[in-house]
Design an enzyme around this catalytic site. Structure first.
Site, PDB file in Angstrom:
ATOM      1  CD1 TRP A 182      -3.033  -1.234   0.542  1.00 15.60           C
ATOM      2  CD2 TRP A 182      -1.830  -2.346   1.939  1.00 15.60           C
ATOM      3  NE1 TRP A 182      -3.802  -2.417   0.714  1.00 15.60           N
ATOM      4  CE2 TRP A 182      -2.844  -3.168   1.456  1.00 15.60           C
ATOM      5  CE3 TRP A 182      -0.857  -3.070   2.479  1.00 15.60           C
ATOM      6  CZ2 TRP A 182      -3.162  -4.380   1.850  1.00 15.60           C
ATOM      7  CZ3 TRP A 182      -0.960  -4.433   3.170  1.00 15.60           C
ATOM      8  CH2 TRP A 182      -2.294  -4.953   2.731  1.00 15.60           C
ATOM      9  CG  HIS A 203      -6.854  -1.182   2.882  1.00 18.82           C
ATOM     10  ND1 HIS A 203      -6.253  -2.389   3.326  1.00 18.82           N
ATOM     11  CD2 HIS A 203      -6.358  -0.363   4.085  1.00 18.82           C
ATOM     12  CE1 HIS A 203      -5.656  -2.353   4.162  1.00 18.82           C
ATOM     13  NE2 HIS A 203      -5.471  -1.195   4.856  1.00 18.82           N
ATOM     14  CD  GLN A 243     -10.102  -0.763  -1.131  1.00 19.83           C
ATOM     15  OE1 GLN A 243     -10.237  -1.112   0.224  1.00 19.83           O
ATOM     16  NE2 GLN A 243      -9.005  -1.392  -1.649  1.00 19.83           N
ATOM     17  CB  VAL A 286      -7.760 -12.768   5.146  1.00 15.96           C
ATOM     18  CG1 VAL A 286      -8.671 -11.677   5.428  1.00 15.96           C
ATOM     19  CG2 VAL A 286      -6.889 -12.377   3.879  1.00 15.96           C
ATOM     20  CB  ALA A 342     -12.697  -9.528   5.801  1.00 19.80           C
TER      21      ALA A 342
HETATM   22  N1  PHE Z   1      -7.701  -4.198   1.669  1.00 18.69           N
HETATM   23  C1  PHE Z   1      -7.356  -4.945   0.571  1.00 18.69           C
HETATM   24  C2  PHE Z   1      -6.646  -4.057  -0.490  1.00 18.69           C
HETATM   25  O1  PHE Z   1      -6.857  -3.093  -0.560  1.00 18.69           O
HETATM   26  C3  PHE Z   1      -8.322  -6.038   0.142  1.00 18.69           C
HETATM   27  C4  PHE Z   1      -8.975  -7.176   0.905  1.00 18.69           C
HETATM   28  C5  PHE Z   1      -9.910  -6.703   1.845  1.00 18.69           C
HETATM   29  C6  PHE Z   1      -8.362  -8.385   0.994  1.00 18.69           C
HETATM   30  C7  PHE Z   1     -10.464  -7.550   2.710  1.00 18.69           C
HETATM   31  C8  PHE Z   1      -8.937  -9.355   1.733  1.00 18.69           C
HETATM   32  C9  PHE Z   1     -10.178  -8.866   2.862  1.00 18.69           C
HETATM   33  O2  PHE Z   1      -5.986  -4.879  -1.366  1.00 18.69           O
END
Ligand code: PHE
Length: 374
Positions: A182, A203, A243, A286, A342
């Protein structure tokens, strides 16, 4: 600037040669001169304010004619009566001409405004411009609606976020290489290492921790919102985008629930006949983590020069996984009791797939030719 100079500026084409009015030795000739000059000026005046200035200049307390009357005392008694009568007559004459000119000016301006304000009731009306929802707003609502129909609630969270929620609580400690996934816009750029660093959220996942901290399971929410990344833009990358996050926590939730929920979502968004595919992927918050693809609705997997799936037959639409036990522990949940899943997706990407948009930069370029199509 002498006062009368000011007045003179007011009167178009003024020809009166008086500068400072002064008491003069009056004569029949001087009175006639005043009448001639005043009348000539009067004809060229077009508005009421200037007419009033004219009145002050000739008939006012220090006006040209008044000065003549005051000067009567200085002339021979024999002339005084005749000149005095002339001056009084001149006063009446000028007053009458002024009245007449005021009437004319009023009449003319009435005519002008009548013409200007005339209403043509037969003229067809101009259609009012109609706005519409931004394509991102539309697709975000569509995504949320699909989950609301499955029993999810909708919550929103802050776009300016603490490092704590954006990373720490999601099992991404300082110095962890996963932070490189990120590209972060730090608000407090000078010192991102300091205890309470702030950033523009990269995110919507920080809302996982915020929601879990604030309530007890069972939880089923989706979180739409803006995200930001320190990114060079191209056809598939923007520095600012949306998102939609999803979160479900409860007793006995398994990977089968994740699959079933997201399968149903894919069918609602992209059509009844959609197939889905999961592949292993890595996100620190996760375990196991996956990315989910749908089969290509454009070429149905035929794969002959398909621009949408690039002939792979599959299109990746989101990341997902079972919530990591460390995340559950972090918010104080009993990991023996609760599990959850999630997911997170980019609505612009979903819209690009759905409507065949070839460049994500169209969304925020504010070009009506693009926006009007939705
Ligand atoms: N937050 C992650 C992203 O920005 C996406 C994600 C959300 C992946 C929730 C797994 C569970 O890439």
């Amino acid at each position: 600037m002498p006062r009368d100079q000011n007045l003179r500026d007011y009167i178009p084409g003024g020809i009166l040669s008086l500068t400072e009015p002064s008491i003069q030795r009056p004569s029949a000739q001087s009175i006639e001169d005043i009448i001639a000059a005043a009348s000539a000026e009067l004809e060229s005046i077009q508005d009421l304010a200037a007419l009033d200035q004219w009145r002050v200049l000739y008939l006012g307390r220090r006006g040209a004619l008044t000065m003549v009357l005051r000067g009567l005392a200085s002339i021979e008694v024999s002339e005084r009566k005749a000149v005095g009568a002339l001056a009084n007559q001149a006063k009446t004459t000028l007053e009458d001409r002024l009245k007449e000119r005021v009437r004319q000016v009023n009449e003319e301006s009435l005519k002008i405004s009548e013409n200007r304000d005339r209403l043509d009731v037969t003229l067809p009306g101009r259609p009012a411009l109609k706005g519409s929802l931004h394509p991102t707003t539309q697709i975000v609502r569509e995504i949320c609606d699909a989950f609301v129909a499955m029993g999810f609630g909708v919550v929103e969270g802050p776009e300016v976020e603490w490092d704590h929620y954006n990373f720490e609580m999601l099992n991404i400690p300082k110095g962890h290489p996963a932070r490189d996934m990120w590209n972060t816009l730090w608000v407090d750029y000078d010192d991102p290492e300091k205890e309470k660093a702030m950033l523009l959220r990269t995110h919507t996942s920080p809302m996982q921790a915020r929601v879990m901290e604030s309530r007890e399971p069972p939880i089923r929410v989706v979180v739409p919102g803006k995200c930001y990344r320190y990114e060079a833009t191209d056809a598939t990358h923007e520095w600012h985008f949306y998102q939609v996050e999803g979160l479900a926590v409860g007793e006995g939730i398994t990977f089968a629930d994740l699959k079933g929920t997201l399968y149903e979502f894919a069918r609602r968004m992209f059509g009844e006949e959609r197939k889905i595919r999961f592949r292993c992927d890595y996100f620190p918050f996760v375990e196991p983590g996956v990315d989910m693809s749908i089969d290509c609705f454009a070429c149905q997997g035929d794969g002959d020069g398909c621009r949408i799936c690039r002939d792979s037959g599959w299109i990746e639409i989101m990341g997902a996984g079972m919530i990591h036990p460390r995340v559950l522990e972090g918010v104080g949940y009993d990991v023996e009791k609760y599990t959850g899943f999630a997911f997170g997706m980019g609505p612009e990407r979903i819209a690009m797939l759905k409507y065949g948009i070839d460049d994500i930069r169209h969304f925020y370029a504010n070009d009506l030719r693009f926006l009007r199509q939705f």
